[in-house]
Design an enzyme around this catalytic site. Structure first.
Site, PDB file in Angstrom:
ATOM      1  N   SER A  19      24.922  -0.521  -4.055  1.00  0.00           N
ATOM      2  CA  SER A  19      24.816   0.760  -5.313  1.00  0.00           C
ATOM      3  C   SER A  19      25.496   2.039  -4.939  1.00  0.00           C
ATOM      4  O   SER A  19      26.119   2.633  -5.815  1.00  0.00           O
ATOM      5  CB  SER A  19      23.299   1.166  -5.486  1.00  0.00           C
ATOM      6  OG  SER A  19      22.635  -0.123  -5.946  1.00  0.00           O
ATOM      7  N   THR A  64      13.437   0.413  -5.464  1.00  0.00           N
ATOM      8  CA  THR A  64      13.580  -1.127  -5.202  1.00  0.00           C
ATOM      9  C   THR A  64      12.072  -1.602  -4.515  1.00  0.00           C
ATOM     10  O   THR A  64      11.214  -0.725  -4.244  1.00  0.00           O
ATOM     11  CB  THR A  64      14.586  -1.617  -4.685  1.00  0.00           C
ATOM     12  OG1 THR A  64      14.758  -3.039  -4.576  1.00  0.00           O
ATOM     13  CG2 THR A  64      15.118  -1.072  -3.280  1.00  0.00           C
ATOM     14  N   LYS A  68       8.453  -0.353  -7.174  1.00  0.00           N
ATOM     15  CA  LYS A  68       8.934  -0.383  -8.548  1.00  0.00           C
ATOM     16  C   LYS A  68       7.817  -0.260  -9.352  1.00  0.00           C
ATOM     17  O   LYS A  68       7.707   0.346 -10.473  1.00  0.00           O
ATOM     18  CB  LYS A  68       9.229  -1.946  -8.992  1.00  0.00           C
ATOM     19  CG  LYS A  68      10.921  -1.678  -8.454  1.00  0.00           C
ATOM     20  CD  LYS A  68      11.612  -3.172  -9.092  1.00  0.00           C
ATOM     21  CE  LYS A  68      13.137  -3.031  -8.479  1.00  0.00           C
ATOM     22  NZ  LYS A  68      13.893  -4.323  -9.125  1.00  0.00           N
ATOM     23  N   ASP A 106      17.240  -2.912 -14.886  1.00  0.00           N
ATOM     24  CA  ASP A 106      17.289  -4.334 -14.427  1.00  0.00           C
ATOM     25  C   ASP A 106      16.932  -5.288 -16.057  1.00  0.00           C
ATOM     26  O   ASP A 106      17.907  -6.286 -15.953  1.00  0.00           O
ATOM     27  CB  ASP A 106      16.180  -5.005 -13.804  1.00  0.00           C
ATOM     28  CG  ASP A 106      16.459  -4.408 -12.248  1.00  0.00           C
ATOM     29  OD1 ASP A 106      17.429  -4.076 -11.866  1.00  0.00           O
ATOM     30  OD2 ASP A 106      15.311  -4.138 -11.521  1.00  0.00           O
ATOM     31  N   ALA A 130       8.322 -14.584  -8.273  1.00  0.00           N
ATOM     32  CA  ALA A 130       7.702 -13.986  -9.105  1.00  0.00           C
ATOM     33  C   ALA A 130       7.352 -12.412  -8.707  1.00  0.00           C
ATOM     34  O   ALA A 130       6.348 -11.841  -9.262  1.00  0.00           O
ATOM     35  CB  ALA A 130       6.388 -14.547  -9.380  1.00  0.00           C
ATOM     36  N   ALA A 133      11.742  -8.410  -9.803  1.00  0.00           N
ATOM     37  CA  ALA A 133      13.060  -8.775 -10.555  1.00  0.00           C
ATOM     38  C   ALA A 133      12.539 -10.170 -11.659  1.00  0.00           C
ATOM     39  O   ALA A 133      13.146  -9.914 -12.496  1.00  0.00           O
ATOM     40  CB  ALA A 133      13.951  -9.427  -9.785  1.00  0.00           C
ATOM     41  N   TYR A 224      23.641 -11.458  -4.913  1.00  0.00           N
ATOM     42  CA  TYR A 224      25.097 -11.331  -5.366  1.00  0.00           C
ATOM     43  C   TYR A 224      25.974 -11.341  -4.012  1.00  0.00           C
ATOM     44  O   TYR A 224      27.080 -11.306  -4.012  1.00  0.00           O
ATOM     45  CB  TYR A 224      25.572 -10.002  -6.252  1.00  0.00           C
ATOM     46  CG  TYR A 224      24.731  -8.767  -5.532  1.00  0.00           C
ATOM     47  CD1 TYR A 224      25.258  -8.064  -4.674  1.00  0.00           C
ATOM     48  CD2 TYR A 224      23.543  -8.389  -6.251  1.00  0.00           C
ATOM     49  CE1 TYR A 224      24.269  -6.840  -4.199  1.00  0.00           C
ATOM     50  CE2 TYR A 224      22.802  -7.301  -5.756  1.00  0.00           C
ATOM     51  CZ  TYR A 224      23.104  -6.615  -4.659  1.00  0.00           C
ATOM     52  OH  TYR A 224      22.767  -5.538  -4.278  1.00  0.00           O
TER      53      TYR A 224
HETATM   54  P1  NAP Z   1      10.301  -9.241  -4.526  1.00  0.00           P
HETATM   55  O1  NAP Z   1       9.629  -8.440  -5.512  1.00  0.00           O
HETATM   56  O2  NAP Z   1      10.167  -9.021  -3.097  1.00  0.00           O
HETATM   57  O3  NAP Z   1      10.083 -10.586  -5.019  1.00  0.00           O
HETATM   58  C1  NAP Z   1      10.737 -11.749  -4.290  1.00  0.00           C
HETATM   59  C2  NAP Z   1       9.328 -12.939  -4.783  1.00  0.00           C
HETATM   60  O4  NAP Z   1       9.642 -14.316  -4.256  1.00  0.00           O
HETATM   61  C3  NAP Z   1       8.094 -12.394  -4.030  1.00  0.00           C
HETATM   62  O5  NAP Z   1       6.949 -12.678  -4.786  1.00  0.00           O
HETATM   63  C4  NAP Z   1       8.079 -13.434  -2.892  1.00  0.00           C
HETATM   64  O6  NAP Z   1       6.857 -13.716  -2.360  1.00  0.00           O
HETATM   65  C5  NAP Z   1       8.705 -14.729  -3.386  1.00  0.00           C
HETATM   66  N1  NAP Z   1       9.231 -15.612  -2.697  1.00  0.00           N
HETATM   67  C6  NAP Z   1       9.638 -15.671  -1.327  1.00  0.00           C
HETATM   68  N2  NAP Z   1      10.111 -16.662  -0.771  1.00  0.00           N
HETATM   69  C7  NAP Z   1       9.662 -17.495  -1.650  1.00  0.00           C
HETATM   70  C8  NAP Z   1       9.932 -19.154  -1.616  1.00  0.00           C
HETATM   71  N3  NAP Z   1      10.195 -19.944  -0.539  1.00  0.00           N
HETATM   72  N4  NAP Z   1       9.294 -19.705  -2.796  1.00  0.00           N
HETATM   73  C9  NAP Z   1       8.910 -19.152  -3.919  1.00  0.00           C
HETATM   74  N5  NAP Z   1       8.859 -17.924  -3.710  1.00  0.00           N
HETATM   75  C10 NAP Z   1       9.180 -17.047  -2.783  1.00  0.00           C
HETATM   76  O7  NAP Z   1      11.694  -8.993  -4.951  1.00  0.00           O
HETATM   77  P2  NAP Z   1      12.704  -8.795  -6.246  1.00  0.00           P
HETATM   78  O8  NAP Z   1      12.840  -7.174  -6.153  1.00  0.00           O
HETATM   79  O9  NAP Z   1      11.825  -9.406  -7.144  1.00  0.00           O
HETATM   80  O10 NAP Z   1      14.096  -9.394  -5.901  1.00  0.00           O
HETATM   81  C11 NAP Z   1      14.283 -10.685  -5.842  1.00  0.00           C
HETATM   82  C12 NAP Z   1      15.733 -11.041  -5.532  1.00  0.00           C
HETATM   83  O11 NAP Z   1      16.447 -10.564  -6.415  1.00  0.00           O
HETATM   84  C13 NAP Z   1      16.442 -10.287  -4.225  1.00  0.00           C
HETATM   85  O12 NAP Z   1      17.004 -11.273  -3.576  1.00  0.00           O
HETATM   86  C14 NAP Z   1      17.036  -9.268  -4.861  1.00  0.00           C
HETATM   87  O13 NAP Z   1      18.052  -8.688  -4.016  1.00  0.00           O
HETATM   88  C15 NAP Z   1      17.584  -9.978  -6.016  1.00  0.00           C
HETATM   89  N6  NAP Z   1      17.713  -8.756  -7.188  1.00  0.00           N
HETATM   90  C16 NAP Z   1      18.957  -8.636  -7.748  1.00  0.00           C
HETATM   91  C17 NAP Z   1      19.387  -7.866  -8.860  1.00  0.00           C
HETATM   92  C18 NAP Z   1      20.828  -7.648  -9.204  1.00  0.00           C
HETATM   93  O14 NAP Z   1      21.013  -6.629  -9.857  1.00  0.00           O
HETATM   94  N7  NAP Z   1      21.492  -8.541  -9.173  1.00  0.00           N
HETATM   95  C19 NAP Z   1      18.296  -6.924  -9.120  1.00  0.00           C
HETATM   96  C20 NAP Z   1      16.993  -7.007  -8.391  1.00  0.00           C
HETATM   97  C21 NAP Z   1      16.702  -7.943  -7.570  1.00  0.00           C
HETATM   98  P3  NAP Z   1       6.244 -13.098  -1.068  1.00  0.00           P
HETATM   99  O15 NAP Z   1       6.118 -11.630  -1.631  1.00  0.00           O
HETATM  100  O16 NAP Z   1       4.885 -13.803  -0.913  1.00  0.00           O
HETATM  101  O17 NAP Z   1       7.378 -13.304  -0.183  1.00  0.00           O
END
Ligand code: NAP
Length: 276
Positions: A19, A64, A68, A106, A130, A133, A224
């Site tokens: 970013s 992030t 959030k 987002d 879940a 994002a 990404y």
């Molecule tokens: P987050 O809040 O940490 O959510 C990720 C979720 O996935 C958590 O609930 C986590 O559970 C779960 N998880 C982890 N391992 C898993 C598995 N093996 N099977 C099923 N679920 C699993 O993160 P987030 O902010 O949502 O971001 C998620 C991803 O999206 C990241 O890689 C981030 O870099 C990407 N992202 C990209 C953008 C973009 O602009 N392209 C924007 C936002 C996010 P636990 O908490 O129990 O581990």
């Protein structure tokens, strides 16, 4: 020259983020005296940070994991953003006339990029993860009137939370939380979204088996970096169409930039900065 306006990203841990490159290139291109900084913030300092935010000299923030939802306690929401109380995810904040306002870029960022590649209307969706994002992703797909969503997260309370959010915002919408990847029934789906961080590291496993994929599937990985996760490579091998999350990052960043500066974001400059 006066000191620059400060913008930044708060989160913990703050890994590798693109970013700063994108926003600093945009500030420079438009001759805006501003700087975007990464602001790693350990959870024990979060309350102090919020208390001091009004006097910190910071003009705007991206937010992030894991803040959030937490920043909702601080920000005001304009009438168009009131639904964020249910989505429980703010990723952009701006200080305007002494008030911190909250937004989620987002949601429109993912929506714009997905729809350039895939039309969600009446389509069947599987979502992995879940977290914050995934909440944005599920909101977009319900709003765009996809046919149904199945969602899996290792933490069942989080997938149940998304179901509750969608039920409250879109009462007619068909969404269910499942307790295994197999029960996502990807063979019967049109779109698979990876909203877990699994795939960021080269040692990460792939959550999906090749035989679950099919050639009429679109696989969107929010990750990404790397540009091609193992999941996307496997999807291509199975003949599926794919996208990584770089376009979402660009579009959400452009919208944050416009909220902060009131100026049109320089798309090509920002895209180039990301690709470099
Ligand atoms: P987050 O809040 O940490 O959510 C990720 C979720 O996935 C958590 O609930 C986590 O559970 C779960 N998880 C982890 N391992 C898993 C598995 N093996 N099977 C099923 N679920 C699993 O993160 P987030 O902010 O949502 O971001 C998620 C991803 O999206 C990241 O890689 C981030 O870099 C990407 N992202 C990209 C953008 C973009 O602009 N392209 C924007 C936002 C996010 P636990 O908490 O129990 O581990």
């Amino acid at each position: 020259m006066s000191s620059p306006n400060i913008y930044g990203l708060i989160g913990w841990p703050l890994g590798h983020s693109l970013s700063g490159k994108m926003h600093n290139a945009a500030f420079k291109a438009l001759g805006i005296n501003a700087e975007y900084k990464l602001l790693p913030l350990m959870p024990q300092y979060f309350d102090d940070f919020l208390t001091n935010l009004y006097n910190s000299g910071i003009s705007g923030l991206n937010v992030t994991v894991p803040y959030k939802e937490k920043v909702l306690d601080l920000v005001e929401l304009d009438t168009e953003s009131l639904y964020l109380r249910q989505v429980k995810a703010v990723n952009t904040m701006v200080l305007s006339e002494g008030v911190w306002w909250g937004f989620n870029t987002d949601i429109p960022g993912f929506s714009r990029h997905l729809k350039e590649n895939f039309k969600p209307w009446k389509k069947k969706i599987a979502i992995l993860g879940a977290g914050g994002a995934a909440r944005a992703v599920a909101y977009v797909l319900a709003k765009e009137k996809s046919a149904q969503i199945s969602i899996f997260d290792i933490d069942k309370t989080k997938s149940a939370g998304i179901v509750e959010m969608i039920n409250s915002l879109f009462p007619q919408f068909e969404i269910r939380a499942v307790d295994s990847v197999e029960k996502l029934e990807i063979k019967d789906k049109d779109l698979l979204v990876n909203a877990t961080p699994i795939g960021l590291k080269s040692a990460d496993p792939v959550l999906i088996k090749e035989e679950m994929l099919h050639k009429d599937l679109f696989v969107y990985d929010l990750i990404y970096n790397p540009a091609e996760t193992k999941l996307l490579a496997l999807a291509k091998k199975a003949g599926a169409s794919t996208s990584n999350g770089l376009g979402m990052l660009l579009y959400q960043g452009m919208l944050s930039f416009e909220i902060w500066t009131g100026k049109k974001a320089p798309e090509e400059i920002m895209r180039k900065a990301l690709l470099e």
